[in-house]
Design an enzyme around this catalytic site. Structure first.
Site, PDB file in Angstrom:
ATOM      1  CD  GLU A  21      -2.912   0.608  -0.287  1.00  0.00           C
ATOM      2  OE1 GLU A  21      -2.982   1.745  -0.821  1.00  0.00           O
ATOM      3  OE2 GLU A  21      -3.315  -0.306  -0.127  1.00  0.00           O
ATOM      4  CB  CYS A  47      -1.623   6.476   2.221  1.00  0.00           C
ATOM      5  SG  CYS A  47      -2.443   5.517   3.490  1.00  0.00           S
TER       6      CYS A  47
END
Lengths: 456, 519
Positions: B283, B317
């Site tokens: 990720e 994020c």
């Protein structure tokens, strides 16, 4: 009918009030329905129709919501067509018709029609775009023995400048309304109760519109930011002899608002004025604890005039339920309507009992709730003018006439603002008007009046 | 099987909850720094040399970690491989019970642990609490999902043959975790490995070893066998060494794109003695856009953009980085956003109501300041909050407009409290800009037209599109989270498919026909 009514209430404490509650309820109900003219017949039919169809209700309310953001009728029609995409027509000619009208060929005409309908609907709930526009209606109400409170609608406050602008509008409104009200004819019922005089001008303010710093986990931020604005409005209200009523909104701002108002009222400069009010929301499970706090502070403050307390059921029920469900919290609101109705009556009793430390105002369109409050107050020995019954412009128009006709002081909540800023208010009112739990919806759907007047 | 429900967030609008947190923080502050050992095969070695400090008060040492040595990394993987055999043979139901107990351990310490995240990572209270809830959610959710997966899935059955599919643990999972969700992400990747019967070696971020220790303690107390969970604190070299170990089967990584790509590259070829392919679940951040249509309700847009862009100083994020506003409302939106900028409270994470806490470390602060300065020098219109505290690694919330489309603030992830506002001719043009990006993690759309919403949903490349709300705060089980393109390998944490990355599927086909007799 009478039998079940009596049977259901026998033996419960307070049951002795019931016959009088029923009689008053019937009287108000009859009087309200007789004043129900043909004026709103189309609107009423539409509301009854959408109340029975969840998807259609959602589609039409979304249309109302988006209307001010659409640049032209074609754009509004496009939205209408999109909202109707998912609606099960079920042979309803209205939906089929609307869908056909949403076709590109007819866009502009449909959009114009929809825009006009939304404007008309808004006009029913909003008394004017500006204070000068609203004044004739306010004066007319006054002349007809109906008091008002003005609410200035606005966009959400997300910047300090917007908070300042709202404060400025409120300040200006206090001055302008006071000026206008000077020439109104004398109306003794509206101008005094046994605790003293009542201002002609009454403005409802929203603290969340005064500050962009409402943070549920940090009430002190919004409280400190809104303080100087509210202080200024209190001083202005005092100067012009107006009443300032601080509205309650969702739970996320409750602590902020309550602390701020109670703090400010402790200031010695406000010992003799202005007249100030707070709101208590009976749909909150802990509303009685809040009442304890209000009564305690009112008793301990050095103020020489009573604090007004408007008890309402509460207008953010869906919001509170959804927010709580999404976060896994116990909803702060009663989940059953009947619990709210019971809580409302408990609060009514306590407010009446506390007079003249507080001035009780009962805001509801539920005939049972209103009749109960008035009956309890009479039996407790209060004069008719010592209580106030409040309704919303657009929703409680017939009730307003019935209440005033029966000799009570009715105060009508009158929103003032333009279309863009009025939509959030309008949608909340429409939702309220058509929710299954709504007294008005049940009434419009033809429920038996005695059934509606039963003790909750 | 019990039904999954998200852990209940603290109701911080109630003052008694806030009081409890304040008390927990005072207790934490009174205690010495958390001493974080290396834990390998159930053995602990304590020699704390690596300090993690309070980003808002760098003199305050929150935790001190023992740095794992190279041989410890190797022995951790060896011990894990050995422990994985026993743990993998434990029934899925038993493993689920252990994870659920670990969730209970975290739940019991939630006030204390929220305080730890406030200090170690400068997470504001609401976010710190949400981080712990998410960690609990991952444990409970993957426990339930692993039991479900253990039952196998339906295959087509014809007369005379019996087909079955089952999922086995792969062996050793290396978890390389970030600091920005010091509980949730470390716990999530670890729980996924453990629930499916793997052993896990956890390398926490060097900025948040204290939080990671609490996770490992919870798992050990709950009954994860010794060896099946290792804690390997340290800096980047420890993570690199761990990922390079031939005994590692799966690498679960959340962090920067550069490190993620390096892990993917290194994992591609088998090392000496390695008889399996390493699988990487990565990720790697985003460059997230919010498209605002002309019919949007700006009353909703402004708070959502502020929270998505500046909450936790933009260090998520999923954070909003670009606002793509329809030309009809762009000027008005920009005015309101700029006006709202000074409503953000920049301050210490421990103060309730703080929106923008300090950044995690001085290098992050320097990077953000450099990017803003470069954009300003290139002619961008800069709106910043004027005063921010001196002490701590603060960076002022910033809105940039009129930015050159090729500038780094438009193209690169900033990971700080900066958002750009661009005008687009319509929603389609906004989608075009999103499509041109290499990242595709989260995205946002504000529109009140269902057809527009449907069209953008069909077109968007992002892993998580949020409509008419903020674009951060994915919830386990409700918004499985993960990005596409260069944002990640497409695994959806907290979703029904995530565990498949941690298992080996085995299909058994039996011919049941004997002399023409088929049961």
């Amino acid at each position: 009918m009478l039998d079940t009514f009596v049977k259901g209430d026998v033996g419960l404490p307070g049951a002795e009030l019931e016959p009088e509650v029923r009689d008053l309820g019937r009287k108000l109900g009859r009087s309200a329905s007789s004043s129900r003219g043909a004026k709103h017949a189309a609107y009423d039919r539409a509301m009854t129709l959408v109340a029975g169809n969840e998807e259609l209700r959602a589609a039409l309310f979304r249309l109302v919501d988006v209307a001010p953001a659409c640049a032209n009728p074609a754009e509004l029609a496009e939205h209408l067509a999109a909202y109707l995409d998912g609606v099960e027509a079920g042979g309803l000619p209205l939906i089929l018709g609307l869908r056909a009208a949403g076709s590109p060929r007819l866009h502009t005409a449909t959009g114009r029609g929809a825009a006009a309908a939304v404007r008309q609907m808004a006009g029913r709930f909003i008394v004017g775009e500006t204070i000068p526009e609203a004044v004739p209606t306010l004066r007319e109400f006054w002349t007809q023995e109906v008091a008002t409170t003005v609410d200035l609608l606005g966009e959400a406050t997300v910047t300090r400048a917007e908070g300042q602008a709202y404060a400025d509008r409120c300040d200006r409104a206090l001055v302008d309304l006071a000026e206008a009200a000077r020439s109104w004819p004398a109306r003794p019922l509206l101008e005094a109760d046994s605790a003293g005089p009542l201002p002609r001008v009454n403005l409802s303010v929203k603290v969340t519109a005064l500050t962009p710093l409402v943070r549920p986990e940090a009430p002190e931020r919004g409280r400190e930011d809104a303080r100087h604005h509210l202080l200024r409005l209190l001083r202005r209200a005092d100067e012009v002899g107006a009443h300032l009523h601080v509205d309650m909104e969702s739970m996320d701002s409750r602590e902020l608002i309550l602390d701020l108002v109670l703090d400010l009222l402790d200031r010695p400069e406000f010992a003799d004025g202005p007249s100030v009010g707070l709101v208590l929301q009976a749909y909150l499970r802990d509303s009685e604890e809040i009442l304890d706090r209000i009564l305690e502070r009112a008793a301990g403050s050095g103020r020489r005039l009573p604090l007004s307390v408007r008890v309402v059921k509460g207008a953010y029920w869906d919001h509170e339920k959804i927010e709580a469900a999404q976060n896994g919290w116990t909803p702060p609101v009663w989940t059953e309507k009947v619990e709210t109705d019971r809580c409302f009556e408990r609060i009514c009793r306590r407010l009446v009992d506390a007079f003249p430390l507080v001035r009780p105002a009962f805001a509801s369109h539920n005939l049972r709730s209103v009749a109960f409050a008035a009956t309890y107050a009479r039996q407790a020995g209060l004069a008719t003018g010592d209580i106030e019954i409040q309704v919303l412009r657009g929703l409680g128009d017939e009730l307003q006439e019935a209440i005033a006709g029966a000799g009570f002081r009715c105060r009508t909540y009158c929103p003032v603002g333009d279309m863009v800023s009025g939509m959030a208010y309008l949608v909340r009112r429409l939702l309220e008007n058509t929710s299954n739990a709504s007294f008005l919806a049940s009434q419009a759907a033809g429920s038996d009046l005695d059934e509606l007047l039963r003790r909750p | 099987m019990t039904e999954f429900r998200n852990e209940i967030l603290l109701e911080l609008r109630r003052s008694h909850e806030r009081d409890r947190l304040v008390a927990a923080l005072a207790e934490l502050d009174a205690a010495p720094p958390v001493a974080v050992p290396v834990i390998v095969g159930g053995e602990t070695r304590l020699d704390p040399t690596l300090a993690s400090v309070d980003p808002g008060d760098p003199d305050r040492i929150v935790a001190a970690a023992t740095v794992a040595e190279e041989h410890e990394v190797s022995s951790a993987v060896t011990a894990a491989a050995a422990a994985a055999r026993g743990w993998g043979e434990t029934s899925a139901v038993e493993r689920a019970a252990v994870l659920s107990r670990a969730a209970g351990e975290l739940r019991d310490r939630r006030y204390e642990l929220a305080a730890l995240a406030v200090r170690e990572c400068a997470k504001p209270w609401a976010e710190a609490d949400a981080d712990i809830c998410e960690a609990i959610d991952f444990l409970e959710y993957y426990a339930i999902e692993a039991v479900r997966l253990d039952a196998g899935r339906e295959l087509i059955q014809l007369p005379g043959e019996r087909n079955s599919i089952s999922y086995r643990p792969r062996g050793v999972v290396a978890v390389i975790a970030p600091w920005n969700f010091p509980f949730a992400i470390a716990t999530g990747m670890t729980a996924a490995g453990l629930a499916t019967g793997n052993a896990v070696c956890l390398k926490p971020a060097e900025q948040s070893p204290g939080c990671a220790l609490a996770v490992v303690e919870a798992l050990r107390r709950a009954g994860i066998p010794e060896g099946a969970i290792a804690l390997l604190p340290g800096e980047g070299e420890v993570g690199a060494a761990l990922a390079a170990e031939p005994g590692v089967h799966t690498i679960a990584f959340t962090g920067s794109g550069a490190v993620g790509l390096e892990i993917l590259r290194a994992a591609a070829l088998p090392g000496p003695g390695q008889d399996h392919l390493k699988r990487v679940v990565a990720e790697m951040g985003g460059k997230n856009c919010i498209i605002v249509d002309a019919d949007a309700d700006l009353d909703d847009v402004v708070p959502a953009v502020l929270h998505s862009a500046f909450g936790f100083a933009g260090q998520k994020c999923s954070a909003a980085s670009r606002v793509l506003a329809h030309e009809r409302i762009a000027a008005h939106l920009q005015d309101r956003l700029r006006g709202a900028l000074d409503t953000l409270l920049v301050g210490q994470a421990a103060d309730f109501g703080v929106d923008v806490p300090p950044l995690i470390e001085p290098s992050a602060q320097a990077r953000v300041e450099r990017m803003v300065a470069e954009a300003a020098a290139a002619g961008a219109n800069v709106e910043r909050v004027e005063d921010v505290p001196d002490r701590g690694y603060f960076s002022a919330p910033t809105i940039l407009a009129d930015v050159d489309p090729d500038s780094p603030v438009i193209r690169e992830e900033i990971f700080g409290p900066v958002v750009t506002v661009e005008t687009v001719s319509d929603v389609g043009a906004g989608c075009d800009l999103v499509e041109r990006q290499a990242h595709a993690l989260t995205g946002g759309l504000f529109s009140r037209n269902p057809r527009t919403i449907a069209a953008v949903s069909r077109r968007t490349p992002v892993g998580n599109l949020y409509v008419n709300r903020g674009i951060t705060g994915a919830m386990v089980g409700r918004q499985p989270f993960g990005g596409n393109r260069l944002s990640g390998t497409g695994a959806k944490a907290g979703g029904p498919d995530y565990l498949l990355h941690f298992v080996e599927p085995v299909v058994v086909t039996e011919n049941t026909v004997r002399h023409g007799l088929a049961p």
